[in-house]
Design an enzyme around this catalytic site. Structure first.
Site, short mmCIF file in Angstrom:
data_model
loop_
_atom_site.label_atom_id
_atom_site.label_comp_id
_atom_site.label_asym_id
_atom_site.label_seq_id
_atom_site.Cartn_x
_atom_site.Cartn_y
_atom_site.Cartn_z
N GLU A 98 0.88 -1.18 0.00
CA GLU A 98 0.00 0.00 0.00
C GLU A 98 0.91 1.22 0.00
O GLU A 98 1.80 1.32 0.86
CB GLU A 98 -0.89 0.01 1.25
CG GLU A 98 -1.89 1.14 1.16
CD GLU A 98 -2.68 1.38 2.43
OE1 GLU A 98 -2.47 0.69 3.43
OE2 GLU A 98 -3.51 2.31 2.40
N ARG A 318 6.12 -12.45 9.89
CA ARG A 318 6.37 -11.01 9.81
C ARG A 318 7.69 -10.72 10.48
O ARG A 318 7.99 -11.24 11.55
CB ARG A 318 5.23 -10.29 10.53
CG ARG A 318 5.13 -8.86 10.18
CD ARG A 318 3.97 -8.19 10.91
NE ARG A 318 4.16 -6.76 10.77
CZ ARG A 318 3.66 -6.04 9.79
NH1 ARG A 318 2.88 -6.61 8.90
NH2 ARG A 318 3.92 -4.75 9.70
N LYS A 328 4.81 0.54 8.86
CA LYS A 328 4.51 1.92 8.48
C LYS A 328 3.64 2.61 9.51
O LYS A 328 3.83 3.79 9.79
CB LYS A 328 3.77 1.93 7.13
CG LYS A 328 4.69 1.80 5.94
CD LYS A 328 3.87 1.71 4.67
CE LYS A 328 3.15 0.38 4.62
NZ LYS A 328 2.32 0.19 3.44
P1 ATP Z 1 2.70 -1.83 7.67
O1 ATP Z 1 2.37 -2.01 9.09
O2 ATP Z 1 4.15 -1.64 7.45
O3 ATP Z 1 1.84 -0.79 7.00
P2 ATP Z 1 1.35 -3.60 5.95
O4 ATP Z 1 1.24 -5.07 5.92
O5 ATP Z 1 0.06 -2.86 6.13
O6 ATP Z 1 2.41 -3.23 7.03
P3 ATP Z 1 1.67 -3.26 3.14
O7 ATP Z 1 2.25 -2.16 2.34
O8 ATP Z 1 0.21 -3.50 3.03
O9 ATP Z 1 2.06 -3.02 4.66
O10 ATP Z 1 2.49 -4.60 2.89
C1 ATP Z 1 2.83 -5.12 1.64
C2 ATP Z 1 3.34 -6.53 1.84
O11 ATP Z 1 4.50 -6.51 2.68
C3 ATP Z 1 2.32 -7.42 2.52
O12 ATP Z 1 2.34 -8.67 1.86
C4 ATP Z 1 2.83 -7.55 3.92
O13 ATP Z 1 2.45 -8.77 4.47
C5 ATP Z 1 4.34 -7.41 3.75
N1 ATP Z 1 4.94 -6.87 4.96
C6 ATP Z 1 4.69 -5.69 5.56
N2 ATP Z 1 5.40 -5.56 6.69
C7 ATP Z 1 6.14 -6.70 6.82
C8 ATP Z 1 7.08 -7.19 7.79
N3 ATP Z 1 7.41 -6.47 8.85
N4 ATP Z 1 7.65 -8.40 7.58
C9 ATP Z 1 7.33 -9.12 6.50
N5 ATP Z 1 6.46 -8.73 5.56
C10 ATP Z 1 5.86 -7.53 5.70
MG MG Z 2 -1.47 -2.83 4.69
#
Ligand code: ATP
Ligand code: MG
Length: 563
Positions: A98, A318, A328
């Site tokens: 995102e 994760r 984020k």
């Molecule tokens: P954040 O809390 O950083 O916003 P999110 O999952 O909402 O995390 P996205 O941009 O939606 O962020 O994530 C894109 C991809 O990256 C998803 O498949 C998510 O599972 C993966 N991802 C995000 N953070 C991590 C992490 N800390 N470790 C492994 N994979 C991650």
């Molecule tokens: Mg997300």
């Protein structure tokens, strides 16, 4: 020998796919015999011939023959990337960030896993910006994500934006409402929350289709306001899996969207968009982090309700790192409240910060792929990443002297000598020559360990014995012969000395996610004059101090990369 290689790979390819394909064989042969590229016509001719022979063999014959050959050991990063039901050439994966912030090392883990799996199986890797929440997203973040991926060496076969397919998603929503697998709920958010936790349905759930579709039109057309209506999945309000208690599929958000402007006011949720887009885009293996596991049931329920193709879901753990907010959601407030200087503050786990700090992409790759697709939670410290990084920096980084919190040392009866110092202890990276005059600065830490009578060596120069210790030090020349004992880094005391500072990042947040005070230390001192010739961005090692990256040449400011 080359014909052996062709035969071996043709056999493997035939066993994997039923029939061998010359196009699949050629790449592997050339990897083993690069010189075969010089005569591509001859090589291809030979491959076509052998593939023809191999394709005439039965499965039993193939298996009997292939057992005679050995295949190169798989690379470390390829281990742990086995996908269930994966066929060579057929795998499609996607990384769906995102654009709501700068990417971090957790995203690098997800992206490397998706990308490596696609490459390993000769398939496709898609980059999908999952941009269906106008309140959080921007073009700046889209650019930051692409830049980070390219820097990491991750290329994509197709780029897409969920927000470009809103109209289509509306079509699917309408189908679900029409078929009764979704409904429009006008309850207040509080009521919805309460009903979900107590496992009760509401009146909206039981209204007829006409009324549901009329409400849906109202959402699209603008007669219902923000927060007045949501489309919900008709799950099971009493399900043990709370994700199935009629989750939200679409909601009204009137903030203009960075890409679509004010074209839409109804936006799909991740739960609704992800399965449909995975299915439509041909994704075979949809990878996501383990915390989504509870939502798998919903993912497949939506696929089923719409009669779409079923991707496989693959979950991995994760990544979190002690002292660093790898999310984020946690990073954004730190930047907005100016707890850190920006997205590239060296204490952060963002790709831009790691890059600025001198962490190499190879180290990031080795570190994140080392966990593979395992689901075990890992909570490593940043040290594990720094160890990987050191392996890469150590053989190639030039060595220099830096004295932090400097203390002056005057050496009596010292010869004026020119020191010739190697830039690397083993590699031939050249020398630097330094004229000495008997007056030096050494680091405050080294000075504090010296007493009157202590003998030590000024590294690669000569020996000194301390004769007086006050705020400064005095000593006498004590020969040039190398003896056991401390070897201390030094900088010549002279006009025009080079002042330098080093930003030393520490753990930024505690276990509760609260900022730790003084998490960024600044070491000040002198570095040797040769450092003035370093290009900005270069990583070097300050001996017995650590690897540092020259962050600003104008200010001679370094960032501490690695011990
Ligand atoms: P954040 O809390 O950083 O916003 P999110 O999952 O909402 O995390 P996205 O941009 O939606 O962020 O994530 C894109 C991809 O990256 C998803 O498949 C998510 O599972 C993966 N991802 C995000 N953070 C991590 C992490 N800390 N470790 C492994 N994979 C991650
Ligand atoms: Mg997300």
């Amino acid at each position: 020998m080359i014909t052996e290689s062709i035969r071996k790979h043709a056999l493997r390819n035939a066993l994997d796919h039923g029939k061998a394909d010359p196009k699949a064989v050629v790449g592997r042969v050339i990897a083993e015999f690069p010189e075969a590229k010089k005569d591509m016509k001859g090589t291809m001719g030979e491959i076509v011939k052998i593939v023809g022979e191999v394709n005439a063999l039965s499965k039993e014959e193939l298996e009997a023959e292939i057992s005679k050959y050995s295949f190169a050991e798989k690379k470390k990063e390829e281990r742990g990337l086995e996908l269930e039901g994966a066929e060579m050439g057929e795998v499609v994966t996607r990384f769906p960030p995102e654009p709501s912030g700068y990417p971090h090392i957790g995203h690098a883990k997800a992206a490397y896993l998706d990308w490596s799996a696609a490459r390993k199986y000769g398939g496709k890797f898609l980059l999908r910006f999952d941009d269906t929440n106008p309140e959080a997203e921007s073009q700046e973040y889209v650019e930051a994500i692409k830049e980070a991926l390219l820097w990491l060496g991750i290329d994509w076969d197709k780029e897409s934006y969920s927000s470009d397919r809103i109209q289509e998603l509306y079509g699917y929503a309408e189908r679900m409402i029409g078929s009764g697998s979704a409904y429009v709920c006008n309850c207040k958010p509080d009521e919805i929350k309460h009903n979900r936790s107590s496992g009760k349905g509401c009146v909206c759930r039981d209204l007829g289709k006409e009324e549901q579709l009329a409400r849906w039109k109202g959402m699209l057309g603008g007669s219902t306001g923000k927060g007045e209506s949501v489309v919900r999945f008709r799950g099971d309000m009493a399900s043990d899996n709370t994700a199935m208690r009629d989750p939200t599929l679409l909601r009204i958000i009137e903030t203009p969207h960075y890409r679509q402007g004010t074209k839409y006011r109804v936006w799909p949720s991740y739960d609704f968009g992800a399965p449909i887009l995975d299915s439509l885009e041909g994704v075979t293996h949809a990878m996501r982090t383990k915390e989504y596991e509870l939502r798998d049931e919903l993912y497949f329920a939506i696929i089923e309700a719409l009669g779409l193709r079923r991707p496989r879901l693959v979950e991995f753990s994760r990544l979190s790192i002690r002292g660093m907010p790898v999310s984020k959601r946690l990073l954004k407030p730190l930047i907005q409240k100016k707890v850190v200087s920006g997205w590239d503050d060296p204490r952060l786990p963002t790709i831009s910060a790691l890059r600025r700090r001198g962490i190499t992409k190879e180290a990031i790759k080795n570190f994140v792929l080392g966990f593979g697709l395992g689901k075990t939670e890992s909570n490593p410290t940043v040290e594990a990443l720094l160890v990987e990084n050191k392996k890469i920096l150590d053989p190639v980084s030039e060595r220099y002297f830096f004295v932090s919190s400097p203390v002056k040392l005057a050496v009596n009866s010292a010869p004026k000598t020119k020191a010739k110092l190697k830039k690397h202890p083993e590699k031939d990276l050249g020398f630097r020559e330094i004229e000495t005059n008997g007056e030096f600065f050494i680091s405050g830490k080294d000075a504090s360990n010296l007493e009157v009578g202590s003998s030590f060596r000024l590294k690669d120069l000569y020996n000194v014995r301390i004769t007086w210790k006050g705020p400064e030090l005095e000593g006498v020349f004590d020969g040039t012969e190398v003896k056991p004992g401390p070897k201390i880094q030094w900088v010549v005391a002279e006009p025009g000395m080079l002042e330098a500072s080093v930003l030393v990042p520490g753990e930024l947040v505690d276990g509760e996610g609260n900022p730790i005070e003084n998490s960024l230390r600044i070491d000040k001192g002198y570095c040797e004059r040769e450092c003035a010739n370093l290009p900005e961005g270069q990583v070097i090692q300050f001996e017995r101090y650590g690897f540092c990256k020259l962050d600003s040449k104008k200010e001679m400011r370094f960032i501490y990369t690695n011990p």
